[in-house]
Enzyme design. Structure first.
Site, PDB file in Angstrom:
ATOM      1  N   HIS A   4       0.855  -1.187   0.000  1.00 31.82           N
ATOM      2  CA  HIS A   4       0.000   0.000   0.000  1.00 31.82           C
ATOM      3  C   HIS A   4       0.889   1.236   0.000  1.00 31.82           C
ATOM      4  O   HIS A   4       1.998   1.210   0.522  1.00 31.82           O
ATOM      5  CB  HIS A   4      -0.953   0.024   1.206  1.00 31.82           C
ATOM      6  CG  HIS A   4      -0.257  -0.170   2.513  1.00 31.82           C
ATOM      7  ND1 HIS A   4       0.134  -1.405   2.967  1.00 31.82           N
ATOM      8  CD2 HIS A   4       0.151   0.719   3.451  1.00 31.82           C
ATOM      9  CE1 HIS A   4       0.735  -1.274   4.137  1.00 31.82           C
ATOM     10  NE2 HIS A   4       0.777   0.008   4.452  1.00 31.82           N
ATOM     11  N   HIS A  19       0.814   5.257   1.134  1.00 26.16           N
ATOM     12  CA  HIS A  19       0.119   6.291   1.898  1.00 26.16           C
ATOM     13  C   HIS A  19       0.191   7.605   1.111  1.00 26.16           C
ATOM     14  O   HIS A  19       1.255   7.949   0.589  1.00 26.16           O
ATOM     15  CB  HIS A  19       0.819   6.550   3.232  1.00 26.16           C
ATOM     16  CG  HIS A  19       0.899   5.360   4.145  1.00 26.16           C
ATOM     17  ND1 HIS A  19       0.125   5.243   5.275  1.00 26.16           N
ATOM     18  CD2 HIS A  19       1.680   4.251   4.120  1.00 26.16           C
ATOM     19  CE1 HIS A  19       0.427   4.113   5.905  1.00 26.16           C
ATOM     20  NE2 HIS A  19       1.375   3.498   5.230  1.00 26.16           N
TER      21      HIS A  19
HETATM   22  P1  AMP Z   1       1.940   0.498   7.281  1.00 24.82           P
HETATM   23  O1  AMP Z   1       2.443   0.832   8.654  1.00 24.82           O
HETATM   24  O2  AMP Z   1       2.646   1.219   6.175  1.00 24.82           O
HETATM   25  O3  AMP Z   1       1.867  -1.013   7.049  1.00 24.82           O
HETATM   26  O4  AMP Z   1       0.468   1.071   7.238  1.00 24.82           O
HETATM   27  C1  AMP Z   1      -0.659   0.372   7.598  1.00 24.82           C
HETATM   28  C2  AMP Z   1      -1.757   1.402   7.743  1.00 24.82           C
HETATM   29  O5  AMP Z   1      -3.004   0.745   7.612  1.00 24.82           O
HETATM   30  C3  AMP Z   1      -1.768   2.121   9.083  1.00 24.82           C
HETATM   31  O6  AMP Z   1      -1.615   3.521   8.844  1.00 24.82           O
HETATM   32  C4  AMP Z   1      -3.138   1.777   9.670  1.00 24.82           C
HETATM   33  O7  AMP Z   1      -3.717   2.868  10.327  1.00 24.82           O
HETATM   34  C5  AMP Z   1      -3.923   1.390   8.447  1.00 24.82           C
HETATM   35  N1  AMP Z   1      -4.993   0.431   8.644  1.00 24.82           N
HETATM   36  C6  AMP Z   1      -4.910  -0.774   9.263  1.00 24.82           C
HETATM   37  N2  AMP Z   1      -6.100  -1.407   9.204  1.00 24.82           N
HETATM   38  C7  AMP Z   1      -6.945  -0.589   8.542  1.00 24.82           C
HETATM   39  C8  AMP Z   1      -8.324  -0.675   8.160  1.00 24.82           C
HETATM   40  N3  AMP Z   1      -9.081  -1.734   8.470  1.00 24.82           N
HETATM   41  N4  AMP Z   1      -8.856   0.361   7.462  1.00 24.82           N
HETATM   42  C9  AMP Z   1      -8.114   1.448   7.170  1.00 24.82           C
HETATM   43  N5  AMP Z   1      -6.812   1.581   7.493  1.00 24.82           N
HETATM   44  C10 AMP Z   1      -6.233   0.582   8.177  1.00 24.82           C
END
Ligand code: AMP
Ligand code: ZN
Length: 138
Positions: free
Chosen positions: A101, A103
């Site tokens: 993903h 951001h």
């Molecule tokens: P990373 O640390 O780059 O793996 O980012 C994962 C991101 O996913 C974090 O910023 C979380 O807040 C977000 N996240 C986790 N679960 C969900 C969800 N169900 N819906 C939306 N965002 C999520």
């Protein structure tokens, strides 16, 4: 391909509800549940790739243009002064969900720096040795 145990596969497929900003046949863009700033978006491919090293080139080619479209909309809609495009690979780099993903985070002139480091220094010859080590693996 998808991973049955992956929450982002389920969100990307629409099986778990999300605040969706954009969707096409390859991507869903959602709002992050724990935003750095309101409007913080996540670009999710609909196929499961654990990180950037697995990402298919057809997906890779579309991610930066999509990030630019989202960031431009964040500027217009939210009055953001800029935006970060951030992508973490591996636990050490802060990755917590192992489905690729990106951001897209709206930023304001008054925000503290998000990615900051104390500039280090190489010892004599270390910079070129480091470059050589990396080049050998490419
Ligand atoms: P990373 O640390 O780059 O793996 O980012 C994962 C991101 O996913 C974090 O910023 C979380 O807040 C977000 N996240 C986790 N679960 C969900 C969800 N169900 N819906 C939306 N965002 C999520
Ligand atoms: Zn997945």
């Amino acid at each position: 391909m998808r991973d049955e145990n992956c929450i982002f596969c389920k969100i990307a497929a629409g099986e778990i509800p999300s605040s969706t900003l954009y969707e096409d046949d390859m991507f869903r863009v959602i709002l992050d549940l724990g935003p750095a700033n309101a409007g913080h978006a996540l670009i999710l491919p609909k196929e499961h790739f654990k990180d950037v090293t697995e990402l298919d080139e057809a997906y890779a080619a579309k991610i930066l243009p999509l990030a630019a479209k989202i960031g431009t909309a964040q500027r217009k809609a939210l009055g953001a002064d800029g935006f970060n495009v951030v992508q973490n690979n591996g636990t050490a780099a802060g990755q917590t969900v192992f489905h690729f993903h990106a951001h897209v985070i709206p930023r304001y002139d008054t925000d503290a720096p998000m990615i900051a480091w104390e500039p280090g220094k190489y010892a004599d010859g270390e910079m070129e040795q480091t470059a050589e080590k990396i080049r050998k693996e490419m």
